[in-house]
Design an enzyme around this catalytic site. Structure first.
Site, PDB file in Angstrom:
ATOM      1  N   TYR A 241       0.472  -1.150  -0.150  1.00  0.00           N
ATOM      2  CA  TYR A 241       0.250  -0.031  -0.016  1.00  0.00           C
ATOM      3  C   TYR A 241       0.507   1.388  -0.634  1.00  0.00           C
ATOM      4  O   TYR A 241       0.786   1.990  -0.033  1.00  0.00           O
ATOM      5  CB  TYR A 241      -1.091   0.401   1.024  1.00  0.00           C
ATOM      6  CG  TYR A 241      -2.016  -0.828   1.424  1.00  0.00           C
ATOM      7  CD1 TYR A 241      -1.941  -2.348   0.988  1.00  0.00           C
ATOM      8  CD2 TYR A 241      -3.337  -0.152   1.196  1.00  0.00           C
ATOM      9  CE1 TYR A 241      -3.126  -2.792   0.577  1.00  0.00           C
ATOM     10  CE2 TYR A 241      -4.542  -1.329   1.620  1.00  0.00           C
ATOM     11  CZ  TYR A 241      -4.138  -2.392   0.969  1.00  0.00           C
ATOM     12  OH  TYR A 241      -5.354  -3.252   0.909  1.00  0.00           O
TER      13      TYR A 241
ATOM     14  N   ASP B 136      -2.018 -18.515   1.408  1.00  0.00           N
ATOM     15  CA  ASP B 136      -3.071 -19.112   0.590  1.00  0.00           C
ATOM     16  C   ASP B 136      -3.628 -20.488   1.329  1.00  0.00           C
ATOM     17  O   ASP B 136      -4.756 -20.338   1.448  1.00  0.00           O
ATOM     18  CB  ASP B 136      -2.099 -19.507  -0.381  1.00  0.00           C
ATOM     19  CG  ASP B 136      -1.162 -20.377  -0.400  1.00  0.00           C
ATOM     20  OD1 ASP B 136      -0.778 -20.477   0.177  1.00  0.00           O
ATOM     21  OD2 ASP B 136      -0.628 -20.780  -1.227  1.00  0.00           O
TER      22      ASP B 136
ATOM     23  N   ASP C 213     -12.253  -9.747   4.701  1.00  0.00           N
ATOM     24  CA  ASP C 213     -13.082  -9.978   4.455  1.00  0.00           C
ATOM     25  C   ASP C 213     -13.433 -11.077   4.149  1.00  0.00           C
ATOM     26  O   ASP C 213     -15.237 -11.415   4.035  1.00  0.00           O
ATOM     27  CB  ASP C 213     -13.179  -9.345   2.130  1.00  0.00           C
ATOM     28  CG  ASP C 213     -13.528  -7.810   2.602  1.00  0.00           C
ATOM     29  OD1 ASP C 213     -13.378  -7.554   3.335  1.00  0.00           O
ATOM     30  OD2 ASP C 213     -14.010  -8.001   1.754  1.00  0.00           O
TER      31      ASP C 213
ATOM     32  N   ASP D 277      -6.390  -7.784   4.411  1.00  0.00           N
ATOM     33  CA  ASP D 277      -6.886  -7.060   3.933  1.00  0.00           C
ATOM     34  C   ASP D 277      -8.327  -7.790   3.414  1.00  0.00           C
ATOM     35  O   ASP D 277      -9.346  -8.435   3.782  1.00  0.00           O
ATOM     36  CB  ASP D 277      -6.715  -6.100   3.156  1.00  0.00           C
ATOM     37  CG  ASP D 277      -8.228  -5.571   1.951  1.00  0.00           C
ATOM     38  OD1 ASP D 277      -9.144  -5.100   2.616  1.00  0.00           O
ATOM     39  OD2 ASP D 277      -7.500  -5.186   1.075  1.00  0.00           O
TER      40      ASP D 277
ATOM     41  N   LYS E 230       4.215 -15.305   2.802  1.00  0.00           N
ATOM     42  CA  LYS E 230       4.130 -15.955   2.161  1.00  0.00           C
ATOM     43  C   LYS E 230       5.276 -16.039   1.658  1.00  0.00           C
ATOM     44  O   LYS E 230       6.808 -15.799   0.814  1.00  0.00           O
ATOM     45  CB  LYS E 230       3.682 -15.400   0.492  1.00  0.00           C
ATOM     46  CG  LYS E 230       4.083 -15.935  -0.730  1.00  0.00           C
ATOM     47  CD  LYS E 230       2.933 -16.816  -0.715  1.00  0.00           C
ATOM     48  CE  LYS E 230       2.295 -17.732  -2.058  1.00  0.00           C
ATOM     49  NZ  LYS E 230       1.949 -18.968  -2.041  1.00  0.00           N
TER      50      LYS E 230
END
Ligand SMILES: NC(=O)c1ccc[n+]([C@@H]2O[C@H](COP(=O)([O-])OP(=O)(O)OC[C@H]3O[C@@H](n4cnc5c(N)ncnc54)[C@H](O)[C@@H]3O)[C@@H](O)[C@H]2O)c1
Ligand SMILES: CC(C)[C@H](C(=O)O)[C@@H](O)C(=O)O
Ligand SMILES: [Mg+2]
Length: 354
Positions: A141, A223, A251, A247, A191
């Site tokens: 970001y 993942d 969700d 983020d 990751k």
């Protein structure tokens, strides 16, 4: 007590859910004899329309001077042109960075009466209680360089995923502190099989863990974490992860709760000031209809009472009122019900005194 709260309704349903939450905060204040004063400022698309920029100096200064900030949501189709040089979301990012809010706490709690609202089988949802600690001022970001250019007739774009050890350490430390009063398990999500920044993340997380021998740490690739959140969510306690992974995973985790509209968050730095906002966006598909679920914002206000105003009892009373309203059958459309945004707010306020 007296408190000065900045309201940033923003765009779309942000306006609707913040209005309902303000009314609910007023009811809490009246019940406990507090005096909350509010000042409302622009952020996001409405700020672009009025001033040409998504976060004005005036809004940022007001937030810096406040005890706490309650935010709705920013963004919408009106400002979605991919070639636009200014976007609503820039205002939110500048606010988080400007206030030094490096940790975003996103609790995922389930109301037993809403188990049916989730598309998952009930047995997969038993005992789910997760706190996601999302790093908020680093990673993709904010990394530089950030480029969009044309080279030899080809269009090219660059984003940069960058972290320093200090940025990782402070947010992982916070996750460990929070885990110590929970079930004492921190899952650090990365990751590391691919990304250099994730290998640094894992190294630093392991160093922090060594200072907290009473708390277990597990490392999980993002993942497979996404999969485990669906198959065995109850196995998680505190999850700590970098900005974009957090983020996306939150969700996804909102599906466990039954609706994105239920989930609150607190963005915190080193002091007591914070920005409190639901994890959902401006929901252009339902904006202006008066049907958005205000619970995510109302529960964000409970976090505001607890973290920024140190009003633990009031926060607990508000959370209990939400739980009782839901137990009593209050449902907005996202939960299969017919209540309006105002109807849901009123249902919560009706439970406050009792
Ligand atoms: N913190 C923020 O301000 C924030 C967060 C996420 C997205 N956004 C912005 O919001 C805009 C729309 O994004 P999106 O559509 O991908 O995500 P969204 O979160 O706005 O909506 C996703 C889906 O969830 C539903 N939903 C969200 N909140 C709800 C609520 N309170 N009650 C009932 N239903 C609700 C929406 O109707 C929609 O179907 C974009 O411009 C995006 O950048 C802002
Ligand atoms: C609107 C966007 C910048 C924001 C984010 O990605 O942080 C949102 O999705 C959120 O979750 O708060
Ligand atoms: Mg998001």
């Amino acid at each position: 007590m007296k408190a000065n709260i900045v309201l940033l309704p923003g765009d779309g349903i942000g306006v609707e859910v913040v209005a309902e939450t303000r009314a609910t905060l007023d009811a809490v204040a009246a019940q406990f004899g507090h005096s909350f004063s509010y000042s409302e400022h622009l952020i996001g698309g409405c700020a672009i329309d009025a001033t040409g920029t998504a976060l004005t100096q005036e809004t940022l200064d007001a937030c810096r001077a406040a005890d706490a900030v309650l935010l709705g949501a920013v963004g919408g189709p009106k400002w979605d042109n991919p070639s636009a040089s200014v976007r609503p979301e820039q205002g939110l990012l500048a606010l988080r960075q400007g206030l030094g809010l490096y940790a975003n706490l996103r609790p995922i709690r389930l109301f037993p009466e809403l188990i049916q609202a989730s598309p998952l089988k009930a047995e997969r949802l038993a005992d789910v209680d997760i706190l996601v600690v999302r790093e908020l001022t680093g990673g993709l970001y904010f990394g530089k360089p950030r480029i969009r250019e044309e080279v030899n007739g080809r269009r090219r774009a660059v984003d940069t995923l960058e972290y320093t050890d200090e940025e990782i350490q402070r947010v992982v430390e916070l996750a460990f502190r929070l885990a110590s009063s929970r079930r004492r398990l921190v899952t650090s999500v990365d990751k590391a099989n691919v990304l250099e920044s994730s290998r640094l993340w894992r190294t630093v997380a392991t160093e922090v863990a060594a200072r907290h021998p009473e708390i277990r740490i597990e490392h999980q690739l993002v993942d497979s974490c996404a999969m485990r959140l669906i198959t065995s969510a109850a196995a998680f306690d505190v999850i700590v992860t970098e900005n974009m992974f957090g983020d996306i995973l939150t969700d996804e985790a909102a599906v466990l709760a039954g609706s994105l509209g239920l989930c609150p968050s607190a963005s915190l730095g080193d002091g007591t000031r914070g920005v409190y906002e639901p994890i959902h966006g401006s929901a252009p598909d339902i904006a202006g209809k008066g049907i958005a679920n205000p619970i995510g914002t109302i529960l964000s206000a409970a976090m505001l009472l607890r973290h920024s105003l140190r009003l633990d009892k009031e926060a607990a009373v508000l959370e209990r009122a939400v739980a009782q309203a839901i137990a009593g059958g209050a449902r907005t459309a996202d939960l299969g019900g017919k209540l309006s945004t105002q109807g849901m707010g009123a249902a919560v306020r009706a439970k406050l005194a009792g």
